[in-house]
Structures are given as C-alpha cells and as structure tokens.
Design an enzyme around this catalytic site. Structure first.
Site, mmCIF file in Angstrom:
data_model
loop_
_atom_site.group_PDB
_atom_site.id
_atom_site.type_symbol
_atom_site.label_atom_id
_atom_site.label_comp_id
_atom_site.label_asym_id
_atom_site.label_seq_id
_atom_site.Cartn_x
_atom_site.Cartn_y
_atom_site.Cartn_z
ATOM 1 N N ASP A 226 -0.359 -16.164 -10.462
ATOM 2 C CA ASP A 226 0.233 -17.477 -10.240
ATOM 3 C C ASP A 226 -0.255 -18.056 -8.915
ATOM 4 O O ASP A 226 -0.360 -17.356 -7.908
ATOM 5 C CB ASP A 226 1.753 -17.329 -10.217
ATOM 6 C CG ASP A 226 2.473 -18.652 -10.154
ATOM 7 O OD1 ASP A 226 2.275 -19.478 -11.056
ATOM 8 O OD2 ASP A 226 3.242 -18.866 -9.189
ATOM 9 N N GLU A 275 -10.072 0.973 -10.399
ATOM 10 C CA GLU A 275 -9.678 2.381 -10.316
ATOM 11 C C GLU A 275 -9.007 2.860 -11.602
ATOM 12 O O GLU A 275 -8.983 4.058 -11.887
ATOM 13 C CB GLU A 275 -8.710 2.587 -9.149
ATOM 14 C CG GLU A 275 -9.299 2.361 -7.773
ATOM 15 C CD GLU A 275 -8.241 2.506 -6.701
ATOM 16 O OE1 GLU A 275 -7.205 3.163 -6.973
ATOM 17 O OE2 GLU A 275 -8.434 1.953 -5.598
#
Length: 579
Positions: A226, A275
């Site tokens: 956002d 990751e």
C-alpha cells in the site's frame, strides 16, 4: 512423480501451446478480494475469512491464478482496515489466525496463490507504538518512529508545512501535552487516525521486515504494498507545490511522494522474499517465487518502471492504463508507453481496470465524458448517473482487451459478474473517511465496495445471513452467479472463456505488435510467440459504427457480432487462418 506432474500441468502455456517456464508473477491473473464485502460467514453483516474460504471454488472455476486479500489485520476500521493496529494478527471482525491459515491451505489445495496487503507508510493511531509516542513526548525514541514536528509561527499554531491529506484537509494534526497545552504536530498523509511512520529510522525498517517474515512463514505467496511510493519524504519536509497532481504530473516533484530513498527499501525487501524461494516446492515445483507488487501512483511511466528494476519489486499497478479515456488513440499510446517502460528494465507490465479505490469500470465507462476523462472519484446520487447498458458493454470490451495484453492482470471482486458501483448510496450509510473529511463534497469509495451478491434473493443476496454493512442496489439480484453460470453471453461466462483461452494460448507471455491497416478508431493487435509467429489477433472497435472483420476463427467476443462485422464498443479475439 505424480505431484511434480500436477504442478507442471497447472502452468499456463507459452504462445504456441508449450508449457511456460517464466515465473508465475510475469503472466498471472490475480483476483482482488476486499474481505469486508466478499462473503459473511458469521452473520454480523461484514465479510470475513471463513466466508472467503467458503467461496474459493468460485475463483478456481473462474480460472485465476491467485487472490489478493485487502487488509484483515487488527484495526479500528477508520479506513477500511488500512489503519493497522497490529500487523501480526487478524481482526476479530474477520476471524482468527487459524482462519487465515485455513484460507491459505484451501487456496493452495485449489492451486491458487495468496497475496496479502502490507501497509508500510503508516499505522493506526491505536497502534501501541503511537500510544507510546504520545506518552513519551518530544525528542523521545518512541516519537522517532513517526513524523512529529513543532508547528510554525511564534506559538507553533500553524502546521509544519502546507501538505494536504489525500482525504482532504491538512496532513498534520496537533497533539495535546499531558498538562493540556498544545504540543507537536504529527504527519498523516491520509486520515488523522493514520500517522505516517518515519522511514529514516532503522527501527521502522526492522519492524516491517519482521512483519513480512511473519506472513511468509505462514505460507503467503506475496505482498501488495500500500502507498508504495510514499514511505520516504524529502529531507526537511519542504512545502509542496499544491498545483501539481501526482496522478498526472511528475509525482517526484512533490516532496511526500516517489523520493529516491524508497528504492533502497524495496531492494532490501526483494532480497528478503528471495530467501523464501524453494520453501514450497512441493506445491509449486521450480516456480516457487514470492512476489512484491507496489501500489505506486507515479508518473511518468519511466519513473514507475524504476520500481520494477531486477533487484526491486516484481510488479507495480499500471494506473495510467486504468485512467485512460475510452478512445483508441489514448489507449494505444497508454499500452505502448507501458510496455516500453517496463520492457526497458526487463519487467512484465501489469494491467488493471478496477479496484477498491476507484469507480468500477462498468460504471465509469458509462459516463457521458468517458471518451475524454477516466473518472475515478466516487459517484453519488447528486452526480450524473452513468448509462449502465453502455457502461457494461464497454467494460466487457475493455476487459477483453486487457486480458489479451502481455504481462500480468488484476481483476476486482465482482467484475466477472458485471457489477456496477452503487451510485445512489445515501449519505447516512457512507463510511469512507473521504466523505466526512471533505465536508461531503467528495462522495468517497463506498460505491465500489458494496458486498457481492451470491444469490438472487434473500436479505443480502447470499452475502450472508444478516443485513450487509452497505446496502446492495436492486440490480445486483440479476447479476448473481446462479443467474449467469452456464448462460451463453453472460459476463461470468465471458470472463471464464477469456481466462481459459488466455491460458491455453499463453497470451501473458506473448509479444504484441499493432496491425497497420486498422481504421483510426479501432485497436488492432497481433500476439506473437517467441519465434515471431502470430498466435491470435485482437480488435476493439471504439468507433460509432460496425467494422468488417478479416477471416479467422472467432475465439471469444465481448458481445454479439453483426454478420461478420465488429459492433461498436466490442472486442474480439480471432485465431489466424492456418495457425
């Protein structure tokens, strides 16, 4: 071995029909669910996570690749959940963490990925951090997490600068000290209950990165960010040129938007989500990326493309396309600009026509000025009422054009049913803070957030067992899925066919070229595979009269054809003869 085969069989084709090896986010169709308005399982009138889970088969049947959930976090709900008081828990209004886990598990069972909102620009004023900041006072480490400043003038009674809230009024609110005297001011680019975080503070970076890991560890497949362009503010917080409009002018000219430091944030976030690659290979095989998509109202297209460089976000919303008038020259220029800018950094383009912040395209394209401007502000009962028949016809044509374009696409809940905005909501039911902060001069966004009809009768048209939090317009009963499923020519069946053919032909990974002999008010394009062979042609007629179609098998049309001619406000996909 069987599990691996199941994964491969779910991948969309490349142009020409072979299996695509491009990452899912480069071509996915993602469906936005606004939790308050999707389905209400407990009868309180507000949608919830169990309600969403109960309707996931609808999305699997529709043929989308993922769903994006607007905020479901603990919140006072002053801004529909975008005022977050706890980033790591579910608001009781929507359910529990266990309900979220069940939703993700069921979505994955149905081969749907799950993207969730993250709100890094601000918190709720009910967040523990903000309570601590008010209690600690000026100069404290607690206040350093937010943007507090002394006021201007001899007595500090004027805001620190001239910035304005996106919801109208000043972007600053003055605090009151414990002794009752006026204190410092805090920044809120949105509602006063949404204080902006200070992204020059390492503690803020660490906290939001921890939030991302919390949800990734629960199995989510990505994040929609956002206000992605608003985290970092210009040094010194200088006054803004209030004559500029960040949606049309260079947003980087405004000190609160699109500052260079924001890109460092997203480089760190990209490294973080990478990751997690390979942690769900049992589900997705080698196509196991986590995705970041930014809500960034940034102009021009080249500035927006900086957010999707190879080490930053995977996607940004293409709001320029959403805001393009219904005119062939404007749409072609918008598509060209978008593809060129994203292509320059090796990114896919992302297309969208509706969401929870703008007037649905089935409504705004029915306005009398739709060929001149793209209205995104809310429409109320005192405004011009759009033509619903014209709006839906154009919306179907616009969607058919959008879903043919290379890249990824986003759909907003209910658009596959042809839902319009509720444009006659009375003032007393409105909940968007825009309406109150503007003194009623801006109607706000409630019209596009009205609960979805799942049935053609009942007090909430199947949304839930009680009255919905916003009333539904009478016409929604005729748009329920049961009235459309299996009905030739219905909007629901049009979307299902568009998505199926898009996947079968691999249009999301195709290359676009414009056809040179099209009339000036007709968009005509050819989609090519990696060898340069034409896969399909797409034509959208934006003129006032039917145009003749060339020979070719009609794959899908947004409306009825006229004896080999393409009517006005209609899009058709054709397979080339001999291909």
């Amino acid at each position: 071995m069987a599990a691996a085969r199941r994964v491969l069989d779910r991948r969309p084709a490349s142009p020409g029909g072979t299996v695509s090896n491009q990452p899912w986010w480069r071509h996915a169709v993602i469906y936005q669910v606004y939790p308050r308005s999707w389905a209400d399982a407990d009868g309180d009138g507000v949608g919830d996570l169990p309600g969403i889970t109960s309707r996931l088969e609808h999305l699997a049947d529709l043929g989308v690749d993922a769903l994006w959930l607007s905020p479901f976090y603990v919140s006072p709900q002053n801004d529909g959940g975008y005022d977050v008081a706890d980033f790591r828990d579910v608001d009781p209004l929507f359910g529990t963490l266990a309900d979220l886990d069940a939703l993700v598990a069921r979505a994955h069972d149905l081969r749907l990925r799950v993207v969730v909102d993250v709100v890094p620009n601000h918190t709720s004023s009910e967040h523990p951090w903000f309570h601590a900041a008010l209690a600690a006072g000026p100069g404290s480490p607690e206040r350093a997490r937010y943007v507090f400043r002394p006021g201007r003038g001899d007595d500090g009674s004027e805001p620190p600068n001239n910035w304005q809230s996106k919801f109208d009024g000043p972007a600053w609110t003055r605090t009151t000290d414990p002794d009752g005297s006026p204190g410092e001011w805090y920044l809120h680019l949105f509602d006063g209950s949404q204080p902006d975080l200070d992204w020059t503070n390492p503690e803020v970076h660490a906290e939001l990165e921890s939030v991302l890991r919390f949800w990734l560890d629960r199995g989510v497949d990505g994040f929609r960010i956002d206000v992605a362009h608003g985290l970092v503010k210009a040094d010194g917080l200088p006054d803004a040129d209030l004559s500029l409009d960040e949606t049309r002018d260079r947003s980087s000219l405004l000190p609160m938007w699109d500052q260079p430091g924001v890109h460092d944030v997203y480089r760190r976030w990209r490294a973080l989500v990478e990751e997690y690659r390979g942690t769900q290979t049992a589900l997705w095989g080698e196509d196991d990326d986590r995705m970041l998509c930014g809500e960034a109202w940034v102009q021009p297209a080249e500035a927006l493309a900086a957010y999707v460089r190879p080490d930053e976000l995977h996607q940004t919303f293409n709001f320029s396309f959403l805001m393009t008038p219904w005119r062939a020259d404007a749409l072609r220029a918008s598509v060209d600009d978008a593809l060129a800018s994203a292509g320059a950094v090796g990114a896919p383009q992302t297309w969208v026509l509706s969401n929870h912040d703008v007037v649905r395209h089935a409504t705004r394209l029915g306005r009398s000025d739709a060929t001149q401007v793209a209205e995104v502000e809310g429409i109320g009962p005192r405004d011009e009422q759009p033509d619903p028949v014209l709006g839906l016809r154009r919306a179907r044509a616009a969607t058919a054009l959008m879903l043919a374009l290379p890249g990824s696409a986003y759909l907003y809940q209910g658009e596959e049913l042809g839902l319009p905005d509720h444009t006659r909501l009375p003032d007393e039911v409105l909940q968007d803070p825009t309406f109150a902060r503007s003194g009623g001069t801006r109607h706000g966004r409630d019209g596009c957030r009205v609960p979805v009809p799942w049935a053609s009768d009942g007090p909430s048209l199947g949304f839930g067992p009680g009255e919905p939090w916003l009333p539904q317009p009478p016409g929604y009963a005729d748009l329920a899925p049961g009235r459309q499923r299996g009905v030739e020519g219905s909007t629901l069946e049009l979307y299902r066919r568009l998505l199926r053919v898009r996947r079968e032909l691999g249009l999301g990974t195709a290359t676009l070229t414009w056809l040179p002999d099209a009339p000036p008010d007709v968009l005509a394009l050819r989609l090519l595979d990696a060898d340069g062979t034409g896969v399909a042609e797409v034509r959208t007629n934006l003129s006032d009269a039917p145009v003749t179609l060339p020979a070719g098998e009609v794959l899908v049309a947004s409306g009825d054809l006229d004896d080999g001619r393409l009517p006005s406000d209609t899009t058709v996909w054709t397979r080339l003869t001999g291909s």
